[in-house]
Design a protein around this motif. Sequence first.
Motif, PDB file in Angstrom:
ATOM      1  N   TYR A  33      26.934  -3.630  -2.492  1.00  0.00           N
ATOM      2  CA  TYR A  33      26.092  -3.236  -1.362  1.00  0.00           C
ATOM      3  C   TYR A  33      26.000  -4.423  -0.414  1.00  0.00           C
ATOM      4  CZ  TYR A  33      22.474  -1.122   1.439  1.00  0.00           C
ATOM      5  OH  TYR A  33      21.798  -0.575   2.501  1.00  0.00           O
ATOM      6  N   PRO A  34      26.235  -4.209   0.879  1.00  0.00           N
ATOM      7  CA  PRO A  34      26.222  -5.335   1.826  1.00  0.00           C
ATOM      8  C   PRO A  34      24.830  -5.949   1.953  1.00  0.00           C
ATOM      9  CG  PRO A  34      26.340  -3.250   3.001  1.00  0.00           C
ATOM     10  CD  PRO A  34      26.502  -2.924   1.551  1.00  0.00           C
ATOM     11  N   ASP A  35      24.827  -7.240   2.203  1.00  0.00           N
ATOM     12  CA  ASP A  35      23.571  -7.937   2.419  1.00  0.00           C
ATOM     13  C   ASP A  35      22.854  -7.358   3.643  1.00  0.00           C
ATOM     14  OD1 ASP A  35      22.266 -10.793   1.573  1.00  0.00           O
ATOM     15  OD2 ASP A  35      21.930 -10.332   3.681  1.00  0.00           O
ATOM     16  N   ARG A  36      21.527  -7.329   3.580  1.00  0.00           N
ATOM     17  CA  ARG A  36      20.769  -6.730   4.682  1.00  0.00           C
ATOM     18  C   ARG A  36      20.985  -7.468   5.997  1.00  0.00           C
ATOM     19  NH1 ARG A  36      14.650  -6.423   6.523  1.00  0.00           N
ATOM     20  NH2 ARG A  36      14.759  -4.452   7.635  1.00  0.00           N
ATOM     21  N   THR A  37      21.135  -8.774   5.924  1.00  0.00           N
ATOM     22  CA  THR A  37      21.367  -9.530   7.156  1.00  0.00           C
ATOM     23  C   THR A  37      22.716  -9.180   7.768  1.00  0.00           C
ATOM     24  OG1 THR A  37      22.208 -11.352   5.823  1.00  0.00           O
ATOM     25  CG2 THR A  37      19.924 -11.487   6.523  1.00  0.00           C
ATOM     26  N   TYR A  38      23.692  -8.890   6.909  1.00  0.00           N
ATOM     27  CA  TYR A  38      24.996  -8.472   7.437  1.00  0.00           C
ATOM     28  C   TYR A  38      24.875  -7.108   8.107  1.00  0.00           C
ATOM     29  CZ  TYR A  38      29.781  -6.989   7.940  1.00  0.00           C
ATOM     30  OH  TYR A  38      30.955  -6.538   8.486  1.00  0.00           O
ATOM     31  N   ILE A  39      24.157  -6.191   7.461  1.00  0.00           N
ATOM     32  CA  ILE A  39      23.978  -4.848   8.039  1.00  0.00           C
ATOM     33  C   ILE A  39      23.360  -4.960   9.425  1.00  0.00           C
ATOM     34  CG2 ILE A  39      22.762  -2.640   7.803  1.00  0.00           C
ATOM     35  CD1 ILE A  39      22.904  -3.019   4.771  1.00  0.00           C
ATOM     36  N   PHE A  40      22.263  -5.717   9.521  1.00  0.00           N
ATOM     37  CA  PHE A  40      21.582  -5.855  10.805  1.00  0.00           C
ATOM     38  C   PHE A  40      22.500  -6.499  11.847  1.00  0.00           C
ATOM     39  CE2 PHE A  40      18.897  -8.448  13.690  1.00  0.00           C
ATOM     40  CZ  PHE A  40      18.204  -7.415  14.304  1.00  0.00           C
ATOM     41  N   THR A  41      23.172  -7.571  11.457  1.00  0.00           N
ATOM     42  CA  THR A  41      24.021  -8.307  12.401  1.00  0.00           C
ATOM     43  C   THR A  41      25.182  -7.454  12.883  1.00  0.00           C
ATOM     44  OG1 THR A  41      23.438 -10.388  11.311  1.00  0.00           O
ATOM     45  CG2 THR A  41      25.376 -10.419  12.728  1.00  0.00           C
ATOM     46  N   PHE A  42      25.817  -6.738  11.970  1.00  0.00           N
ATOM     47  CA  PHE A  42      26.981  -5.949  12.379  1.00  0.00           C
ATOM     48  C   PHE A  42      26.575  -4.720  13.188  1.00  0.00           C
ATOM     49  CE2 PHE A  42      30.449  -2.847  11.742  1.00  0.00           C
ATOM     50  CZ  PHE A  42      31.445  -3.572  12.379  1.00  0.00           C
ATOM     51  N   LEU A  43      25.520  -4.030  12.762  1.00  0.00           N
ATOM     52  CA  LEU A  43      25.075  -2.867  13.546  1.00  0.00           C
ATOM     53  C   LEU A  43      24.620  -3.288  14.942  1.00  0.00           C
ATOM     54  CD1 LEU A  43      23.084  -0.718  10.942  1.00  0.00           C
ATOM     55  CD2 LEU A  43      25.419  -0.391  11.771  1.00  0.00           C
ATOM     56  N   LEU A  44      24.034  -4.480  15.042  1.00  0.00           N
ATOM     57  CA  LEU A  44      23.596  -4.988  16.343  1.00  0.00           C
ATOM     58  C   LEU A  44      24.781  -5.303  17.242  1.00  0.00           C
ATOM     59  CD1 LEU A  44      21.169  -6.116  18.079  1.00  0.00           C
ATOM     60  CD2 LEU A  44      21.696  -8.336  17.061  1.00  0.00           C
ATOM     61  N   SER A  45      25.783  -5.993  16.708  1.00  0.00           N
ATOM     62  CA  SER A  45      26.872  -6.515  17.542  1.00  0.00           C
ATOM     63  C   SER A  45      28.057  -5.567  17.680  1.00  0.00           C
ATOM     64  CB  SER A  45      27.365  -7.850  16.978  1.00  0.00           C
ATOM     65  OG  SER A  45      27.797  -7.698  15.636  1.00  0.00           O
ATOM     66  N   SER A  46      28.197  -4.630  16.763  1.00  0.00           N
ATOM     67  CA  SER A  46      29.389  -3.769  16.781  1.00  0.00           C
ATOM     68  C   SER A  46      29.484  -2.947  18.058  1.00  0.00           C
ATOM     69  CB  SER A  46      29.371  -2.822  15.571  1.00  0.00           C
ATOM     70  OG  SER A  46      28.237  -1.967  15.619  1.00  0.00           O
ATOM     71  N   ARG A  47      28.354  -2.674  18.701  1.00  0.00           N
ATOM     72  CA  ARG A  47      28.368  -1.847  19.916  1.00  0.00           C
ATOM     73  C   ARG A  47      29.040  -2.558  21.086  1.00  0.00           C
ATOM     74  NH1 ARG A  47      23.614   0.402  19.356  1.00  0.00           N
ATOM     75  NH2 ARG A  47      23.530  -0.444  17.255  1.00  0.00           N
ATOM     76  N   LEU A  48      29.322  -3.843  20.947  1.00  0.00           N
ATOM     77  CA  LEU A  48      30.121  -4.533  21.955  1.00  0.00           C
ATOM     78  C   LEU A  48      31.604  -4.179  21.838  1.00  0.00           C
ATOM     79  CD1 LEU A  48      28.496  -8.081  21.863  1.00  0.00           C
ATOM     80  CD2 LEU A  48      28.391  -6.451  23.747  1.00  0.00           C
ATOM     81  N   PHE A  49      31.968  -3.573  20.716  1.00  0.00           N
ATOM     82  CA  PHE A  49      33.375  -3.279  20.456  1.00  0.00           C
ATOM     83  C   PHE A  49      33.679  -1.789  20.334  1.00  0.00           C
ATOM     84  CE2 PHE A  49      32.106  -7.309  18.560  1.00  0.00           C
ATOM     85  CZ  PHE A  49      32.941  -8.177  19.231  1.00  0.00           C
ATOM     86  N   MET A  50      32.673  -1.020  19.977  1.00  0.00           N
ATOM     87  CA  MET A  50      32.887   0.420  19.829  1.00  0.00           C
ATOM     88  C   MET A  50      31.547   1.134  19.958  1.00  0.00           C
ATOM     89  SD  MET A  50      33.575   0.310  15.724  1.00  0.00           S
ATOM     90  CE  MET A  50      34.355   1.903  15.715  1.00  0.00           C
ATOM     91  N   HIS A  51      31.612   2.420  20.274  1.00  0.00           N
ATOM     92  CA  HIS A  51      30.391   3.212  20.378  1.00  0.00           C
ATOM     93  C   HIS A  51      29.752   3.370  19.000  1.00  0.00           C
ATOM     94  CE1 HIS A  51      31.134   4.641  24.524  1.00  0.00           C
ATOM     95  NE2 HIS A  51      32.394   4.565  24.177  1.00  0.00           N
ATOM     96  N   PRO A  52      28.432   3.426  18.913  1.00  0.00           N
ATOM     97  CA  PRO A  52      27.799   3.666  17.617  1.00  0.00           C
ATOM     98  C   PRO A  52      28.301   4.933  16.936  1.00  0.00           C
ATOM     99  CG  PRO A  52      26.157   2.884  19.168  1.00  0.00           C
ATOM    100  CD  PRO A  52      27.427   3.092  19.952  1.00  0.00           C
ATOM    101  N   TYR A  53      28.560   6.011  17.712  1.00  0.00           N
ATOM    102  CA  TYR A  53      29.019   7.244  17.083  1.00  0.00           C
ATOM    103  C   TYR A  53      30.415   7.073  16.481  1.00  0.00           C
ATOM    104  CZ  TYR A  53      32.248   8.685  20.827  1.00  0.00           C
ATOM    105  OH  TYR A  53      33.298   8.765  21.705  1.00  0.00           O
ATOM    106  N   GLU A  54      31.243   6.193  17.086  1.00  0.00           N
ATOM    107  CA  GLU A  54      32.558   5.918  16.509  1.00  0.00           C
ATOM    108  C   GLU A  54      32.422   5.156  15.199  1.00  0.00           C
ATOM    109  OE1 GLU A  54      35.518   5.482  20.319  1.00  0.00           O
ATOM    110  OE2 GLU A  54      34.045   3.894  20.024  1.00  0.00           O
ATOM    111  N   LEU A  55      31.487   4.210  15.180  1.00  0.00           N
ATOM    112  CA  LEU A  55      31.246   3.463  13.949  1.00  0.00           C
ATOM    113  C   LEU A  55      30.707   4.389  12.871  1.00  0.00           C
ATOM    114  CD1 LEU A  55      31.060   0.848  12.326  1.00  0.00           C
ATOM    115  CD2 LEU A  55      28.790   0.471  13.334  1.00  0.00           C
ATOM    116  N   MET A  56      29.766   5.256  13.229  1.00  0.00           N
ATOM    117  CA  MET A  56      29.205   6.190  12.261  1.00  0.00           C
ATOM    118  C   MET A  56      30.287   7.107  11.694  1.00  0.00           C
ATOM    119  SD  MET A  56      26.815   7.529  10.485  1.00  0.00           S
ATOM    120  CE  MET A  56      25.122   7.319  10.962  1.00  0.00           C
TER     121      MET A  56
END
Length: 492
Positions: free
Chosen positions: A81-104
């Motif tokens: 299970y990913p570390d909570r800090t990683y989850i927060f950091t990646f969900l926060l920054s990933s939208r600079l690279f792709m839409h949230p719906y694409e990530l989901m």
Amino acid sequence: MGRAQRTAARGSRDRPNLWTRQESMPQTPPFAAMFDSSGYNRNLYQSKEDNCGGLYYHDNNLLSGSLEALIQHLVPNVDYYPDRTYIFTFLLSSRLFMHPYELMAKVCHLCMEHQRLSEPGTDKSRIRKIAPKILQLLTEWTETFPYDFRDERMMRNLKDLAQRIASGDELYRKNVQQIIQSLIRKLASLSQYEEVLAKINATSTDRLTVLKTKPQSIQRDIITVCNDPYMLAQQLTHIELERLNYIGPEEFVQAFVQKDPLDNDKVMEGNESSCGTGMGCYADRKKTRNLEAYVEWFNRLSYLVATEICMPVKKKHRARMIEYFIDVARECFNIGNFNSLMAIISGMNMSPVSRLKKTWAKVKTAKFDILEIVIPFFSLLIKDIYFLNEGCANRLPNGHVNFEKFWELAKQVSEFMTWKQVECPFERDRKILQYLLTVPVFSEDALYLASYESEGPENHIEKDRWKTLRCVSKVIAINKSTEGDVILASDS
């Protein structure tokens, strides 16, 4: 190591000196506990460099990785299970690279395909092992970034994945219902808040016309509504905390997407059809404007302060108003409401107010000390994030996502997350709040006009400006009168 033990080695090497936990499943401590005071330790460059499955580590800290590897790293499996800090950091920054719906969509695909959840005869014992972890990831996402789910595509994917996990198990079905119901409540609360803001904005008009049509003697001012500076500071704190509470952490990242459209196009890795130009991508991603609403409140409060000071005809009344706002500023400082403090000081420093030398001469000099205190609060956070974004590339030359940058970004935004969780301890006063939020305020031109009429122009530049403003004011008054005649004629 002071961390949960994981069978997957990658899980133990993500975070740069972050919070510690004992259980194998993620906890949800206050955001302040997620990142220590030092943030990412940039001085530890002693050990051997390591490249693991598309992720680049240095001194056991994840520094960069391909976008695909980072997505894989987000998805839990039976042993990880990913570390909570990683989850927060990646969900926060990933939208600079792709839409949230694409990530989901990618996360759902990986969860179902890799864990074989899409197969009809999936072993129930296997589902029991992976389901709590997937549900926890969905809980993290929906609780921390609920506004992502205003997008119907997000909600569809969420429900689809959750239903597959919940099928055949009553406990998981209840967990899924709780996740979705909590999310729906958050989104409904946001919609209600936005409707209130829209009504407030609709009732705010320029005060210049009010002054022309309403005798000075019967106009209310802030002191007649609330003569206690401490009470006003309390109500200002209510407004500050409410507006802070509705800002999503992702809004700090989305605020900068528009500033770098070319970079956006590059990082979409050939997915131009979903993003197009950076500006279009920005508009599509942006589901809220609560950050802008908070900035607008700061500006409104500054103009309200300037309006209340410039409006009185008599010099002693203007001086009393300045002293009143100095007292309010001091109370804001004592409470810890530094944003309102700065807005008040900003209003008193506006040129139409600061030029009133005769008025300021009547203000008690003992009160001036608070004006020397300028403690940046929200504006400092915005500047820090802006300079971090401008000073560090999102991508490294090898195409990897610069995760070192995003650790630091997440640390700064996590500080904001602690602020927005503060509950206001003061009772609400509807009358005062209504006045603060809806009373019309002067425009900049109207402030100058009122200032010149209170204390005449001192030089040719001020005289020319006053003359121009008076002409414009007369034209506006004539147009208003003509509009009224037209309406009356049409009624008859």
